[in-house]
Design a protein around this motif. Sequence first.
Motif, PDB file in Angstrom:
ATOM      1  N   LEU A   1       0.854  -1.191   0.000  1.00 30.76           N
ATOM      2  CA  LEU A   1       0.000   0.000   0.000  1.00 30.76           C
ATOM      3  C   LEU A   1       0.893   1.244   0.000  1.00 30.76           C
ATOM      4  O   LEU A   1       1.822   1.346   0.794  1.00 30.76           O
ATOM      5  N   VAL A   2       0.610   2.191  -0.890  1.00 30.42           N
ATOM      6  CA  VAL A   2       1.323   3.479  -0.887  1.00 30.42           C
ATOM      7  C   VAL A   2       0.465   4.536  -0.195  1.00 30.42           C
ATOM      8  O   VAL A   2       0.930   5.242   0.683  1.00 30.42           O
ATOM      9  N   TYR A   3      -0.816   4.634  -0.592  1.00 32.63           N
ATOM     10  CA  TYR A   3      -1.672   5.586   0.122  1.00 32.63           C
ATOM     11  C   TYR A   3      -3.120   5.171   0.029  1.00 32.63           C
ATOM     12  O   TYR A   3      -3.517   4.363  -0.811  1.00 32.63           O
TER      13      TYR A   3
ATOM     14  N   ILE B   1      -3.818   9.230   3.876  1.00 34.79           N
ATOM     15  CA  ILE B   1      -2.725   8.639   4.656  1.00 34.79           C
ATOM     16  C   ILE B   1      -1.726   8.081   3.651  1.00 34.79           C
ATOM     17  O   ILE B   1      -2.022   7.119   2.932  1.00 34.79           O
ATOM     18  N   LEU B   2      -0.573   8.726   3.596  1.00 37.64           N
ATOM     19  CA  LEU B   2       0.471   8.378   2.622  1.00 37.64           C
ATOM     20  C   LEU B   2       1.614   7.711   3.391  1.00 37.64           C
ATOM     21  O   LEU B   2       2.205   8.319   4.293  1.00 37.64           O
ATOM     22  N   GLN B   3       1.903   6.473   3.029  1.00 38.05           N
ATOM     23  CA  GLN B   3       2.908   5.694   3.773  1.00 38.05           C
ATOM     24  C   GLN B   3       4.321   6.196   3.479  1.00 38.05           C
ATOM     25  O   GLN B   3       4.569   6.791   2.430  1.00 38.05           O
ATOM     26  N   PRO B   4       5.262   5.938   4.408  1.00 36.19           N
ATOM     27  CA  PRO B   4       6.664   6.228   4.101  1.00 36.19           C
ATOM     28  C   PRO B   4       7.221   5.148   3.176  1.00 36.19           C
ATOM     29  O   PRO B   4       6.782   3.996   3.236  1.00 36.19           O
ATOM     30  N   GLY B   5       8.158   5.535   2.330  1.00 29.93           N
ATOM     31  CA  GLY B   5       8.780   4.553   1.441  1.00 29.93           C
ATOM     32  C   GLY B   5       9.266   5.220   0.179  1.00 29.93           C
ATOM     33  O   GLY B   5       9.034   6.417  -0.044  1.00 29.93           O
TER      34      GLY B   5
END
Length: 169
Positions: A29-31, A51-55
């Motif tokens: 999942l990215v966002y 909600i934007l994940q770190p990565g």
Amino acid sequence: MSAFERHSVRHRSDLTGYFHAEPEGDDQLVYEYFEREVPAEEGQITQNITILQPGTVDGEYYMTKGHYHANGRCSEVYLCLAGRGFLLMQTRSGETDVQEYARGVSIYVPPGWAHRSVNTGDEPLVVLAFYPADSGHDYASIAEEGFWARVIRDESGQPVIVPRRDRSD
Ligand code: F6R
Ligand code: ZN
């Protein structure tokens, strides 16, 4: 998030063609974003939490697809609830801007400005947005032209905004 009737998710494979390299490996999942269901009529305002994940993908920080509002008269206000990052912006006539997200910071996106969020931190970037319910979203223009800069992690682990020489690199 029970007040938000719509839920959209974007995984790495959904972002093929957006990063300088193609996302491979686990289809993480990215966002995701949650939207209120409000009639798409003039005068109505809706809200959205992203909600934007770190990565990264090959050193390029996770980001949203980005879009223009299909209705070019519609603006937007963002409020950062958690995390760190940038909001890249541009107009169809070539103006560019970038604003920095930090908790408690609000950012205004004027009419006619495309916008893309980028997470440069180690934690999820969480942003709340308010915009006219009849804004509409033009993703096709961004899928074709891209954004004016990429946000890359340098060798020391710091984010660097790298303007693109042209829109094909
Ligand atoms: C709504 C808006 C944001 C984004 C969300 C996901 O107009 O700008 O709430 O919809 O951050 O990004 P996109 O829509 O670019 O995938
Ligand atoms: Zn928008």
